[in-house]
Design a protein around this motif. Structure first.
Motif, PDB file in Angstrom:
ATOM      1  N   MET A   1       0.855  -1.511   0.138  1.00 22.98           N
ATOM      2  CA  MET A   1      -0.272   0.128   0.261  1.00 22.98           C
ATOM      3  C   MET A   1       1.131   1.097  -0.101  1.00 22.98           C
ATOM      4  O   MET A   1       0.693   2.515  -0.063  1.00 22.98           O
ATOM      5  CB  MET A   1      -0.752  -0.144   0.738  1.00 22.98           C
ATOM      6  CG  MET A   1      -2.171   1.637   1.455  1.00 22.98           C
ATOM      7  SD  MET A   1      -3.014   1.233   0.013  1.00 22.98           S
ATOM      8  CE  MET A   1      -4.694   1.070   0.280  1.00 22.98           C
ATOM      9  N   ALA A   2       2.271   1.167   0.319  1.00 24.04           N
ATOM     10  CA  ALA A   2       3.262   2.093   0.390  1.00 24.04           C
ATOM     11  C   ALA A   2       2.904   2.777  -0.883  1.00 24.04           C
ATOM     12  O   ALA A   2       3.505   3.925  -0.957  1.00 24.04           O
ATOM     13  CB  ALA A   2       4.464   2.371   1.154  1.00 24.04           C
ATOM     14  N   ARG A   3       3.030   2.344  -1.590  1.00 28.37           N
ATOM     15  CA  ARG A   3       3.587   2.676  -3.655  1.00 28.37           C
ATOM     16  C   ARG A   3       2.571   3.723  -3.761  1.00 28.37           C
ATOM     17  O   ARG A   3       2.426   4.857  -4.589  1.00 28.37           O
ATOM     18  CB  ARG A   3       3.736   1.491  -4.172  1.00 28.37           C
ATOM     19  CG  ARG A   3       2.766   1.042  -4.932  1.00 28.37           C
ATOM     20  CD  ARG A   3       3.395  -0.259  -5.613  1.00 28.37           C
ATOM     21  NE  ARG A   3       1.923  -1.603  -5.949  1.00 28.37           N
ATOM     22  CZ  ARG A   3       2.470  -2.497  -6.932  1.00 28.37           C
ATOM     23  NH1 ARG A   3       3.281  -2.316  -7.840  1.00 28.37           N
ATOM     24  NH2 ARG A   3       0.774  -3.024  -6.881  1.00 28.37           N
ATOM     25  N   TRP A   4       1.235   3.904  -3.286  1.00 27.93           N
ATOM     26  CA  TRP A   4       0.439   4.781  -3.978  1.00 27.93           C
ATOM     27  C   TRP A   4       0.522   6.213  -3.004  1.00 27.93           C
ATOM     28  O   TRP A   4      -0.553   7.368  -2.938  1.00 27.93           O
ATOM     29  CB  TRP A   4      -1.458   3.756  -3.301  1.00 27.93           C
ATOM     30  CG  TRP A   4      -1.612   2.709  -4.070  1.00 27.93           C
ATOM     31  CD1 TRP A   4      -1.729   1.740  -3.710  1.00 27.93           C
ATOM     32  CD2 TRP A   4      -1.941   2.848  -5.629  1.00 27.93           C
ATOM     33  NE1 TRP A   4      -1.927   0.712  -4.283  1.00 27.93           N
ATOM     34  CE2 TRP A   4      -1.694   1.093  -5.226  1.00 27.93           C
ATOM     35  CE3 TRP A   4      -1.682   4.273  -6.773  1.00 27.93           C
ATOM     36  CZ2 TRP A   4      -2.807   1.193  -7.182  1.00 27.93           C
ATOM     37  CZ3 TRP A   4      -2.734   3.452  -7.438  1.00 27.93           C
ATOM     38  CH2 TRP A   4      -3.076   1.823  -7.309  1.00 27.93           C
ATOM     39  N   ARG A   5       1.200   5.947  -2.275  1.00 30.27           N
ATOM     40  CA  ARG A   5       1.462   7.144  -0.742  1.00 30.27           C
ATOM     41  C   ARG A   5       2.678   7.741  -1.716  1.00 30.27           C
ATOM     42  O   ARG A   5       3.094   8.550  -0.761  1.00 30.27           O
ATOM     43  CB  ARG A   5       1.335   6.891   0.165  1.00 30.27           C
ATOM     44  CG  ARG A   5       0.212   6.492   1.073  1.00 30.27           C
ATOM     45  CD  ARG A   5       0.471   6.293   1.887  1.00 30.27           C
ATOM     46  NE  ARG A   5      -1.121   6.619   2.773  1.00 30.27           N
ATOM     47  CZ  ARG A   5      -1.579   7.657   3.680  1.00 30.27           C
ATOM     48  NH1 ARG A   5      -0.702   8.367   3.911  1.00 30.27           N
ATOM     49  NH2 ARG A   5      -2.611   8.052   3.675  1.00 30.27           N
ATOM     50  N   ARG A   6       3.016   7.765  -2.977  1.00 24.49           N
ATOM     51  CA  ARG A   6       4.123   8.814  -3.589  1.00 24.49           C
ATOM     52  C   ARG A   6       3.992   9.483  -3.912  1.00 24.49           C
ATOM     53  O   ARG A   6       3.048  10.056  -4.702  1.00 24.49           O
ATOM     54  CB  ARG A   6       4.953   7.551  -3.946  1.00 24.49           C
ATOM     55  CG  ARG A   6       5.240   6.197  -3.510  1.00 24.49           C
ATOM     56  CD  ARG A   6       6.563   5.412  -4.137  1.00 24.49           C
ATOM     57  NE  ARG A   6       7.410   5.984  -5.528  1.00 24.49           N
ATOM     58  CZ  ARG A   6       6.847   5.242  -5.980  1.00 24.49           C
ATOM     59  NH1 ARG A   6       6.513   3.776  -6.158  1.00 24.49           N
ATOM     60  NH2 ARG A   6       7.786   5.532  -7.532  1.00 24.49           N
ATOM     61  N   PRO A   7       5.158  11.394  -3.773  1.00 26.45           N
ATOM     62  CA  PRO A   7       4.763  12.813  -4.352  1.00 26.45           C
ATOM     63  C   PRO A   7       4.852  11.645  -6.475  1.00 26.45           C
ATOM     64  O   PRO A   7       4.091  12.596  -6.681  1.00 26.45           O
ATOM     65  CB  PRO A   7       5.850  13.044  -4.498  1.00 26.45           C
ATOM     66  CG  PRO A   7       6.742  12.223  -3.056  1.00 26.45           C
ATOM     67  CD  PRO A   7       6.130  10.498  -3.318  1.00 26.45           C
ATOM     68  N   GLU A   8       5.438  10.789  -6.782  1.00 21.78           N
ATOM     69  CA  GLU A   8       5.369  10.532  -7.886  1.00 21.78           C
ATOM     70  C   GLU A   8       4.446  10.243  -8.612  1.00 21.78           C
ATOM     71  O   GLU A   8       3.815  10.841  -9.763  1.00 21.78           O
ATOM     72  CB  GLU A   8       6.387   9.603  -8.806  1.00 21.78           C
ATOM     73  CG  GLU A   8       7.818   9.638  -8.497  1.00 21.78           C
ATOM     74  CD  GLU A   8       8.102   9.492  -7.107  1.00 21.78           C
ATOM     75  OE1 GLU A   8       7.807   8.782  -6.235  1.00 21.78           O
ATOM     76  OE2 GLU A   8       9.472   9.019  -6.418  1.00 21.78           O
ATOM     77  N   LEU A   9       2.776   9.933  -8.043  1.00 22.67           N
ATOM     78  CA  LEU A   9       1.849   8.996  -8.402  1.00 22.67           C
ATOM     79  C   LEU A   9       1.251  11.044  -8.255  1.00 22.67           C
ATOM     80  O   LEU A   9       0.159  10.888  -9.269  1.00 22.67           O
ATOM     81  CB  LEU A   9       1.299   7.974  -7.145  1.00 22.67           C
ATOM     82  CG  LEU A   9      -0.003   7.888  -7.809  1.00 22.67           C
ATOM     83  CD1 LEU A   9       0.046   7.296  -9.304  1.00 22.67           C
ATOM     84  CD2 LEU A   9      -0.687   6.342  -6.874  1.00 22.67           C
ATOM     85  N   GLY A  10       0.807  11.548  -7.513  1.00 27.30           N
ATOM     86  CA  GLY A  10       0.826  12.463  -7.266  1.00 27.30           C
ATOM     87  C   GLY A  10       0.795  13.085  -8.672  1.00 27.30           C
ATOM     88  O   GLY A  10      -0.030  14.317  -9.169  1.00 27.30           O
ATOM     89  N   LEU A  11       2.668  13.532  -9.417  1.00 27.32           N
ATOM     90  CA  LEU A  11       2.310  14.453 -10.126  1.00 27.32           C
ATOM     91  C   LEU A  11       1.927  13.568 -10.822  1.00 27.32           C
ATOM     92  O   LEU A  11       1.389  14.164 -11.895  1.00 27.32           O
ATOM     93  CB  LEU A  11       3.576  14.209  -9.507  1.00 27.32           C
ATOM     94  CG  LEU A  11       5.058  15.742 -11.535  1.00 27.32           C
ATOM     95  CD1 LEU A  11       3.668  16.732 -11.391  1.00 27.32           C
ATOM     96  CD2 LEU A  11       6.015  15.187 -11.838  1.00 27.32           C
ATOM     97  N   ALA A  12       2.105  12.554 -11.339  1.00 29.91           N
ATOM     98  CA  ALA A  12       1.355  11.468 -12.701  1.00 29.91           C
ATOM     99  C   ALA A  12       0.261  11.833 -12.840  1.00 29.91           C
ATOM    100  O   ALA A  12      -0.807  11.963 -13.975  1.00 29.91           O
ATOM    101  CB  ALA A  12       1.900  10.078 -12.217  1.00 29.91           C
ATOM    102  N   VAL A  13      -0.786  11.891 -11.716  1.00 28.43           N
ATOM    103  CA  VAL A  13      -2.298  11.801 -12.347  1.00 28.43           C
ATOM    104  C   VAL A  13      -2.575  13.288 -12.551  1.00 28.43           C
ATOM    105  O   VAL A  13      -3.134  13.863 -13.208  1.00 28.43           O
ATOM    106  CB  VAL A  13      -3.162  11.842 -10.765  1.00 28.43           C
ATOM    107  CG1 VAL A  13      -4.317  12.322 -10.563  1.00 28.43           C
ATOM    108  CG2 VAL A  13      -2.515  10.038 -10.848  1.00 28.43           C
ATOM    109  N   VAL A  14      -1.620  14.739 -11.939  1.00 29.61           N
ATOM    110  CA  VAL A  14      -1.678  15.705 -11.865  1.00 29.61           C
ATOM    111  C   VAL A  14      -2.146  15.935 -13.789  1.00 29.61           C
ATOM    112  O   VAL A  14      -2.866  17.038 -14.513  1.00 29.61           O
ATOM    113  CB  VAL A  14      -1.317  16.571 -11.704  1.00 29.61           C
ATOM    114  CG1 VAL A  14      -1.009  18.375 -11.498  1.00 29.61           C
ATOM    115  CG2 VAL A  14      -1.469  16.384  -9.674  1.00 29.61           C
TER     116      VAL A  14
END
Length: 161
Positions: A1-14
């Protein structure tokens, strides 16, 4: 579950969301195509489509475990604290520029923007920074208004250039 709380994922979704917004916003554009067959939708759709693709690939990469490389530059101190004073000054200058643009006009507003940013970021020669800021304000105004036909607010200098 830790891989869902990464800043890279936030930037990718943005990036993905911005691409979708550009594509959806471009669908409302209606104007005749030019003689070349390329209408006003072409470039925004190209950029929006590229952002959607990049965002999708980025999301997939991050979910599969990809991550950004740590900073390895010799000029960067990763342990140094953030200079919140500079961040606040730059943010305030941009907000003031946006709020006063229609009142001051592009030339005066952009000149103050460029000068304020240079001082906030540490310009030592304020007179030179002011001169360069005025030249950049006038040059960008002429480039956009005369060169590209874009309308920018003139403010008190309306009709001078």
């Amino acid at each position: 579950m830790a891989r869902w709380r990464r800043p890279e994922l936030g930037l990718a979704v943005v990036v993905l969301a911005l691409g979708v917004l550009v594509v959806v916003g471009t669908l409302d554009v209606s104007a005749a195509a030019s003689q070349l067959g390329i209408g006003p939708r072409f470039f925004p759709m190209l950029v929006g489509g590229a952002m959607v693709l990049i965002g999708l690939f980025y999301v997939v990469d991050v979910v599969r475990g990809g991550h950004g490389d740590p900073e390895e530059s010799e000029d960067v101190d990763v342990e140094a604290p953030t200079d919140w004073r500079s961040v606040g000054l730059v943010s305030g200058i941009f907000l003031a520029f946006a709020a006063l643009l229609n009142v001051l006009g592009w030339i005066i507003g952009a000149s103050l923007l460029f000068f304020g940013l240079s001082v906030a970021l540490g310009a030592e020669h304020k007179l030179r920074a002011g001169g360069i800021a005025v030249v950049m304000g006038v040059a960008t105004y002429l480039l956009f208004v005369k060169g590209l036909g874009v309308t920018l607010p003139g403010g008190p200098l309306e009709g001078v250039l």
